[in-house]
Design a protein around this motif. Structure first.
Motif, PDB file in Angstrom:
ATOM      1  N   LEU A  25      46.132  49.278  64.506  1.00 42.60           N
ATOM      2  CA  LEU A  25      44.750  49.378  64.216  1.00 42.60           C
ATOM      3  C   LEU A  25      44.048  50.104  65.242  1.00 42.60           C
ATOM      4  O   LEU A  25      43.116  50.603  65.050  1.00 42.60           O
ATOM      5  CB  LEU A  25      44.388  47.818  64.538  1.00 42.60           C
ATOM      6  CG  LEU A  25      44.774  46.837  63.569  1.00 42.60           C
ATOM      7  CD1 LEU A  25      44.591  45.215  64.023  1.00 42.60           C
ATOM      8  CD2 LEU A  25      43.731  46.792  62.336  1.00 42.60           C
ATOM      9  N   TYR A  26      44.719  50.353  66.488  1.00 47.16           N
ATOM     10  CA  TYR A  26      44.057  51.213  67.406  1.00 47.16           C
ATOM     11  C   TYR A  26      43.984  52.677  66.649  1.00 47.16           C
ATOM     12  O   TYR A  26      43.019  53.423  67.118  1.00 47.16           O
ATOM     13  CB  TYR A  26      44.808  51.203  68.689  1.00 47.16           C
ATOM     14  CG  TYR A  26      44.325  52.233  69.693  1.00 47.16           C
ATOM     15  CD1 TYR A  26      43.165  51.840  70.365  1.00 47.16           C
ATOM     16  CD2 TYR A  26      45.030  53.354  69.914  1.00 47.16           C
ATOM     17  CE1 TYR A  26      42.633  52.841  71.200  1.00 47.16           C
ATOM     18  CE2 TYR A  26      44.627  54.221  70.831  1.00 47.16           C
ATOM     19  CZ  TYR A  26      43.306  54.003  71.564  1.00 47.16           C
ATOM     20  OH  TYR A  26      42.971  54.941  72.399  1.00 47.16           O
ATOM     21  N   ALA A  28      43.698  53.661  63.659  1.00 47.13           N
ATOM     22  CA  ALA A  28      42.784  53.763  62.805  1.00 47.13           C
ATOM     23  C   ALA A  28      41.249  53.747  63.292  1.00 47.13           C
ATOM     24  O   ALA A  28      40.645  54.587  63.027  1.00 47.13           O
ATOM     25  CB  ALA A  28      42.912  52.477  61.798  1.00 47.13           C
ATOM     26  N   ILE A  29      41.237  52.993  64.488  1.00 49.08           N
ATOM     27  CA  ILE A  29      39.926  53.295  65.022  1.00 49.08           C
ATOM     28  C   ILE A  29      39.721  54.479  65.789  1.00 49.08           C
ATOM     29  O   ILE A  29      38.476  54.817  66.001  1.00 49.08           O
ATOM     30  CB  ILE A  29      39.559  51.899  65.897  1.00 49.08           C
ATOM     31  CG1 ILE A  29      38.201  51.654  66.075  1.00 49.08           C
ATOM     32  CG2 ILE A  29      40.350  52.123  67.378  1.00 49.08           C
ATOM     33  CD1 ILE A  29      37.724  50.407  66.821  1.00 49.08           C
ATOM     34  N   SER A  69      33.226  49.244  60.486  1.00 46.96           N
ATOM     35  CA  SER A  69      34.772  49.251  60.601  1.00 46.96           C
ATOM     36  C   SER A  69      35.085  49.116  61.885  1.00 46.96           C
ATOM     37  O   SER A  69      35.960  48.377  62.194  1.00 46.96           O
ATOM     38  CB  SER A  69      35.047  50.595  59.743  1.00 46.96           C
ATOM     39  OG  SER A  69      34.680  50.498  58.393  1.00 46.96           O
ATOM     40  N   ARG A  70      34.266  49.935  63.007  1.00 47.76           N
ATOM     41  CA  ARG A  70      34.908  49.793  64.342  1.00 47.76           C
ATOM     42  C   ARG A  70      34.845  48.230  64.685  1.00 47.76           C
ATOM     43  O   ARG A  70      35.605  47.863  65.502  1.00 47.76           O
ATOM     44  CB  ARG A  70      34.017  50.640  65.133  1.00 47.76           C
ATOM     45  CG  ARG A  70      34.293  52.134  64.901  1.00 47.76           C
ATOM     46  CD  ARG A  70      33.448  53.215  66.125  1.00 47.76           C
ATOM     47  NE  ARG A  70      33.631  54.550  65.925  1.00 47.76           N
ATOM     48  CZ  ARG A  70      32.893  55.043  65.158  1.00 47.76           C
ATOM     49  NH1 ARG A  70      31.703  54.454  64.607  1.00 47.76           N
ATOM     50  NH2 ARG A  70      33.099  56.565  65.009  1.00 47.76           N
ATOM     51  N   ASP A  72      34.864  45.352  63.070  1.00 47.51           N
ATOM     52  CA  ASP A  72      35.818  44.743  62.349  1.00 47.51           C
ATOM     53  C   ASP A  72      37.260  44.894  62.925  1.00 47.51           C
ATOM     54  O   ASP A  72      38.140  44.009  62.951  1.00 47.51           O
ATOM     55  CB  ASP A  72      35.743  44.913  60.737  1.00 47.51           C
ATOM     56  CG  ASP A  72      34.460  44.385  60.203  1.00 47.51           C
ATOM     57  OD1 ASP A  72      33.879  43.438  60.786  1.00 47.51           O
ATOM     58  OD2 ASP A  72      34.333  44.794  59.067  1.00 47.51           O
ATOM     59  N   ILE A  73      37.625  46.075  63.124  1.00 53.96           N
ATOM     60  CA  ILE A  73      38.795  46.391  63.655  1.00 53.96           C
ATOM     61  C   ILE A  73      39.217  45.955  64.962  1.00 53.96           C
ATOM     62  O   ILE A  73      40.106  45.525  65.470  1.00 53.96           O
ATOM     63  CB  ILE A  73      39.121  47.977  63.616  1.00 53.96           C
ATOM     64  CG1 ILE A  73      39.141  48.593  62.096  1.00 53.96           C
ATOM     65  CG2 ILE A  73      40.390  48.410  64.243  1.00 53.96           C
ATOM     66  CD1 ILE A  73      39.367  50.012  61.987  1.00 53.96           C
ATOM     67  N   ASN A  74      37.978  46.023  65.927  1.00 54.02           N
ATOM     68  CA  ASN A  74      38.072  45.533  67.298  1.00 54.02           C
ATOM     69  C   ASN A  74      38.152  44.088  67.258  1.00 54.02           C
ATOM     70  O   ASN A  74      38.934  43.422  67.954  1.00 54.02           O
ATOM     71  CB  ASN A  74      36.945  46.077  68.288  1.00 54.02           C
ATOM     72  CG  ASN A  74      37.055  47.285  68.723  1.00 54.02           C
ATOM     73  OD1 ASN A  74      37.950  47.563  69.380  1.00 54.02           O
ATOM     74  ND2 ASN A  74      36.168  48.188  68.661  1.00 54.02           N
ATOM     75  N   ALA A  76      39.613  42.330  64.939  1.00 57.00           N
ATOM     76  CA  ALA A  76      41.027  42.298  64.362  1.00 57.00           C
ATOM     77  C   ALA A  76      41.698  42.258  65.603  1.00 57.00           C
ATOM     78  O   ALA A  76      43.023  41.488  65.772  1.00 57.00           O
ATOM     79  CB  ALA A  76      41.519  43.130  63.357  1.00 57.00           C
TER      80      ALA A  76
END
Length: 268
Positions: A25-26, A28-29, A69-70, A72-74, A76
């Motif tokens: 995830l990191y 990806a962001i 997206s940032r 949502d990823i954070n 998660a």
């Protein structure tokens, strides 16, 4: 019961697996900025020259296209960090921590014995997690450790007994846990750790009061038993006071609980 799931039958993801998910995830962001730049460059390359000036003035606005997206990823990442810390304390270390710490009394089972297994878990975390996420995952482990400590001293069950004199030992143990996470300056910032342990420090302070003081304070707010706020001078909610009294073995606490709240001596 035939349909009861046994602990060893529950499939729980390993800590390294969860760390790999966090690292993914990191990654990806961290790639979103590059993706935005790439999209923008390709878009600009196809525009007529006369539109470039106006388009460039909009570039900053256009580069927020992945803000959702940032976010949502954070979110998660936060959830997985929280789950990982909880899993370690309430699953991986449930036997030495949740089930056996301070059983049957504080002096016979101190928290210092947990430092080695905690250190093993922490090393496993830090050995896999990427550096930018280290403090976030370690903070989650700190939070879960404090949640576990509160679980033990407030909902420890009928086989745990606490005395006012135990408050000093509990305070010493909390300092050991605090310094473990600070790690001489190599761990979490001291201010962050102090902020997290404040809620536990207050409960430990309540353990230092005699049963008479606790019952008197509880009487002043007995009409608020089902509410989260208490009106006593000790600054504690009624549920917390009840839980502490339930772990006392003296006759005064037992008689008060039985008379006022119909709680038998063996209940917690």
């Amino acid at each position: 019961m035939p349909d009861e799931t046994k602990p060893h039958e529950i499939n729980v993801q390993t800590t390294p697996t969860l760390c790999v998910q966090l690292n993914t995830l990191y990654y990806a962001i961290s790639q979103l900025n590059k993706l935005e730049d790439s999209i923008w460059d390709r878009w600009m390359a196809k525009k007529p020259r006369e539109q470039l000036i106006n388009e460039k003035s909009m570039s900053l606005k256009q580069k927020v296209m992945f803000d959702g997206s940032r976010k949502d990823i954070n979110a998660a990442i936060d959830r997985i960090c929280e789950f990982t810390g909880t899993k370690i304390i309430f699953w991986d270390l449930r036997e030495p921590f949740i089930e056996n710490l301070y059983k049957p009394m504080v002096s016979q089972s101190r928290l210092e014995a947990l430092i080695e297994p905690l250190d093993t878990e922490l090393n496993q975390l830090c050995g896999v997690i990427v550096e930018p996420l280290r403090d976030r995952i370690v903070t989650s482990l700190l939070q879960a450790s404090l949640d576990g400590l509160l679980r033990v001293i407030l909902d420890g069950g009928p086989l745990r007994v606490f005395f006012p004199s135990d408050a000093k030992l509990l305070e010493e143990d909390m300092e050991v846990l605090k310094e473990f996470f600070i790690s001489g300056g190599d761990g979490l910032p001291r201010g962050i750790v102090e902020n997290h342990v404040a809620r536990v420090r207050h409960v430990i302070k309540l353990h230092s009061y005699e049963s008479r003081e606790l019952t008197d304070d509880l009487r002043t707010s007995s009409g608020l038993v089902q509410q989260s706020g208490g009106g006593g001078k000790l600054g504690a909610d009624t549920q917390t006071l009840l839980r502490i009294l339930c772990h006392r073995s003296d006759s005064e606490a037992s008689q008060f609980l039985k008379k006022q709240f119909k709680i038998p001596k063996s209940s917690v």
